[in-house]
Scaffold this motif. Sequence first.
Motif: not given
Lengths: 98, 242
Positions: A47-52, A57-59, B197-208, B215-221
Motif C-alpha cells: 500500500v505505502l509503495t503506491t503512495l511514493v 516519478l512526477s517530481a 515493493v517492485i511489483a507495487s511500484a511498477a503497477a501503481s506507476i502504470i495504473a497512474y 485507482w493507482h493506489v488500489s491496483i498497485g497494492a
Amino acid sequence: MSTTFWIIIAGAIATYLTRVGGHLVISRFDNIHPRVEAGLNAVPAAVLTTLVAPAALSAGPAEWAALIVTAVVSLRGGLMAMFLAGAAVLILARQFVG
Amino acid sequence: MATDVISERGGKSDFWQGVRLSMPVVVASAPFAVLFGALAVDNGFSVLEAFLMSALVYGGASQMVGIQLFGQHVAPWLIVLSIFAVNFRHVLYSAGIGRRIAHWPVISQALGYFILTDPQFAVAEARAVSGKTVGFAWYLGLGLPVYVCWVVESALGAVFGKLIPDTHALGIDFLLPIYFLGLVLGFRKRPLWLPVVIASAAASIIAYKTVGSPWHVSIGAIAGVLLAVILPPHHSGVEAKR
C-alpha cells in the motif's frame, strides 16, 4: 454533517475492525494458511509503495534528492532520522532549484 | 526488569511502570502528530476534523494516507478503504495479543483493542514473551499517555499549520511521500519485501499513467499482495516460523 466528518467516522470504524478483528477471527480458526499470512505481511509495503512511486516519478530534482537521502539514511537510522534528513534536503534543494 | 517486584503492590504501580515505558513512544510520535495536524489543514481539513481523526482513528500512517487522498479529491469510499488497508496489519496484532489479554473484562478488552498501535503491540508482546502478565493497569499506563499526547499535538499542529505562509518552500506538499518511503523502508526485513515493493511500484506507476488517480493506489497494492500470495510460501519465510 460534512463528508469529511463521515469519512473520519467510517475510517475510525474500519480501523477498529482491524484492531479487534484479528482476535475475533483467529479465535475461530486453528491456523492461518501460509499464503494468506504472506499476503497479510505484504499489505503495508504494498500500500505505502503506491503512495511514493507515482509521486516520485512526477517530481523534480529537489524531491529526488530528498528521497535518495531518505533511503541512504534508512541503512543506519530510524524512521525519525530518515524523515528529518529527507525533509532537510528537500527544503534546502527547493531554495535553489524551486 | 528488577523494578517488577513492585508490581505485586497492585494496579497503581503497574500503571506508572507502563507510563514510564510509554515515554520513548510519546517523544518519537510527537513530531508526526504535529506534522499530521499541519498537513491535514494543508489538505483541506478544519482544526476540529484533524482533532477528531486523531482521536477516533488513532493510527499515524493511515491518517497521513487519508489526508493525502483527501487532498487529491479521491472518492470517499476509497479513502476509507485505504485507511483500512494501511491499518490492516493490526489484524495480526489483535490476533497475537488476544490470548494475552483474554482474562480482562470484556469492556477493558474492547478499550485495549482501541489503543492497539504498533509500539503498544510490540511492548506488550515483549512483556508477555518474557513471562509476565499483561495487566490492564499496566497496558493502560503504556497506551494512555501516547494517545492523549497524539490527539493534543495534532490539534496544535492543525492550529499552527494554518499560520505557515509558504508551504511549497518549506516542502510541506512533499513531506508525505518522504514519510511513506521511510515507512516502506522500515518494513525491509520482511520476507518478500523487495519483490512486493517492485511489483507495487511498477503497477501503481502504470495504473497512474493509464487508469489514473486514485485507482493507482488500489491496483498497485493488489499487485504487491497478490505477488506475495502467489509466490511459494517457503520463499516468504512464513513456514519457517511455524
